[in-house]
Design a protein around this motif. Structure first.
Motif, PDB file in Angstrom:
ATOM      1  N   ASP A 221       0.826  -1.212   0.000  1.00  0.00           N
ATOM      2  CA  ASP A 221       0.000   0.000   0.000  1.00  0.00           C
ATOM      3  C   ASP A 221       0.858   1.259   0.000  1.00  0.00           C
ATOM      4  O   ASP A 221       0.595   2.197  -0.762  1.00  0.00           O
ATOM      5  N   ALA A 222       1.876   1.293   0.840  1.00  0.00           N
ATOM      6  CA  ALA A 222       2.748   2.466   0.909  1.00  0.00           C
ATOM      7  C   ALA A 222       3.508   2.660  -0.403  1.00  0.00           C
ATOM      8  O   ALA A 222       3.661   3.788  -0.885  1.00  0.00           O
ATOM      9  N   SER A 223       3.959   1.569  -1.002  1.00  0.00           N
ATOM     10  CA  SER A 223       4.693   1.672  -2.266  1.00  0.00           C
ATOM     11  C   SER A 223       3.796   2.153  -3.388  1.00  0.00           C
ATOM     12  O   SER A 223       4.198   2.989  -4.202  1.00  0.00           O
ATOM     13  N   ILE A 224       2.568   1.630  -3.443  1.00  0.00           N
ATOM     14  CA  ILE A 224       1.624   2.096  -4.470  1.00  0.00           C
ATOM     15  C   ILE A 224       1.363   3.583  -4.281  1.00  0.00           C
ATOM     16  O   ILE A 224       1.378   4.360  -5.249  1.00  0.00           O
ATOM     17  N   LYS A 225       1.140   4.007  -3.060  1.00  0.00           N
ATOM     18  CA  LYS A 225       0.887   5.423  -2.775  1.00  0.00           C
ATOM     19  C   LYS A 225       2.068   6.280  -3.234  1.00  0.00           C
ATOM     20  O   LYS A 225       1.890   7.312  -3.883  1.00  0.00           O
ATOM     21  N   PHE A 226       3.292   5.854  -2.907  1.00  0.00           N
ATOM     22  CA  PHE A 226       4.474   6.608  -3.298  1.00  0.00           C
ATOM     23  C   PHE A 226       4.572   6.731  -4.817  1.00  0.00           C
ATOM     24  O   PHE A 226       4.731   7.828  -5.352  1.00  0.00           O
ATOM     25  N   TRP A 227       4.460   5.610  -5.508  1.00  0.00           N
ATOM     26  CA  TRP A 227       4.645   5.611  -6.963  1.00  0.00           C
ATOM     27  C   TRP A 227       3.513   6.321  -7.701  1.00  0.00           C
ATOM     28  O   TRP A 227       3.731   6.913  -8.748  1.00  0.00           O
ATOM     29  N   THR A 228       2.294   6.269  -7.165  1.00  0.00           N
ATOM     30  CA  THR A 228       1.181   6.936  -7.854  1.00  0.00           C
ATOM     31  C   THR A 228       1.055   8.408  -7.439  1.00  0.00           C
ATOM     32  O   THR A 228       0.952   9.281  -8.291  1.00  0.00           O
ATOM     33  N   GLU A 229       1.077   8.684  -6.135  1.00  0.00           N
ATOM     34  CA  GLU A 229       0.854  10.052  -5.670  1.00  0.00           C
ATOM     35  C   GLU A 229       2.102  10.924  -5.765  1.00  0.00           C
ATOM     36  O   GLU A 229       2.015  12.089  -6.137  1.00  0.00           O
ATOM     37  N   THR A 230       3.251  10.381  -5.435  1.00  0.00           N
ATOM     38  CA  THR A 230       4.476  11.171  -5.461  1.00  0.00           C
ATOM     39  C   THR A 230       5.060  11.265  -6.866  1.00  0.00           C
ATOM     40  O   THR A 230       5.468  12.337  -7.294  1.00  0.00           O
ATOM     41  N   LEU A 231       5.087  10.138  -7.567  1.00  0.00           N
ATOM     42  CA  LEU A 231       5.737  10.104  -8.875  1.00  0.00           C
ATOM     43  C   LEU A 231       4.766  10.167 -10.050  1.00  0.00           C
ATOM     44  O   LEU A 231       5.185  10.328 -11.191  1.00  0.00           O
ATOM     45  N   GLY A 232       3.468  10.020  -9.804  1.00  0.00           N
ATOM     46  CA  GLY A 232       2.471  10.190 -10.859  1.00  0.00           C
ATOM     47  C   GLY A 232       2.245   9.014 -11.781  1.00  0.00           C
ATOM     48  O   GLY A 232       1.610   9.156 -12.826  1.00  0.00           O
ATOM     49  N   PHE A 233       2.712   7.821 -11.412  1.00  0.00           N
ATOM     50  CA  PHE A 233       2.462   6.645 -12.236  1.00  0.00           C
ATOM     51  C   PHE A 233       1.022   6.170 -12.033  1.00  0.00           C
ATOM     52  O   PHE A 233       0.427   6.395 -10.983  1.00  0.00           O
ATOM     53  N   THR A 234       0.467   5.491 -13.029  1.00  0.00           N
ATOM     54  CA  THR A 234      -0.891   4.974 -12.964  1.00  0.00           C
ATOM     55  C   THR A 234      -0.860   3.490 -12.597  1.00  0.00           C
ATOM     56  O   THR A 234      -0.098   2.716 -13.188  1.00  0.00           O
ATOM     57  N   LEU A 235      -1.693   3.115 -11.633  1.00  0.00           N
ATOM     58  CA  LEU A 235      -1.816   1.721 -11.245  1.00  0.00           C
ATOM     59  C   LEU A 235      -2.562   0.970 -12.341  1.00  0.00           C
ATOM     60  O   LEU A 235      -3.677   1.330 -12.699  1.00  0.00           O
TER      61      LEU A 235
END
Length: 116
Positions: free
Chosen positions: A16-30
Motif C-alpha cells: 500500500d505504501a509503495s503504491i501510494k508513493f509511486w502513484t501520488e508522489t511520482l504520478g504513475f498509474t496503477l
C-alpha cells in the motif's frame, strides 16, 4: 531467440505504501494489483512491478523481466556465459519462467506466456 524487456520488479515490504508513493508522489498509474503482494504500474513501454517477498523472484533486489520466445534457451545461455540459474524453467498458472543471475549477479526473470 527474441527478447523484449517488459518489467522492472522492485521489492517492497508494504505494498500500500509503495503504491501510494509511486502513484501520488511520482504520478504513475496503477494498472492492477494482486492482493497485498503484487502491483503493476504503467511505466510506458515498461511495467514497474512492486512485489513483496511472496511474489518477488529475488526479494530485496531489482530484477529485470524479459519476455522471450525461449525461456529454457535464454536460461541455458546465461549459465553457459558465466551466470547462474536461480530457479530453472518452470510453468506457473500463466507463463513459463526462469530466474537467473547474469555474470555480474544482477537478477533477470525470463518469461513466456503459456498458450491458452
Amino acid at each position: 531467440m527474441a527478447h523484449d524487456v517488459r518489467q522492472v520488479l522492485l521489492s517492497t515490504d508494504d505494498l500500500d505504501a509503495s503504491i501510494k508513493f509511486w502513484t501520488e508522489t511520482l504520478g504513475f498509474t496503477l494498472k492492477f494489483r494482486d492482493g497485498t503482494h503484487y502491483a503493476a504500474l504503467d511505466g510506458g513501454s515498461v511495467t514497474i512491478a512492486l512485489a513483496t517477498s511472496l511474489d518477488h523472484p529475488l526479494p530485496g533486489k531489482v530484477v529485470v523481466g524479459v519476455k522471450t520466445d525461449d525461456v529454457d534457451g535464454a536460461a541455458a545461455a546465461v549459465e553457459s556465459a558465466g551466470g547462474a540459474i536461480v530457479k530453472a524453467a518452470y510453468d506457473d498458472a500463466h507463463e513459463r519462467r526462469a530466474v537467473v543471475y547474469d555474470d555480474q549477479g544482477n537478477g533477470v526473470v525470463f518469461y513466456q506466456p503459456l498458450a491458452r
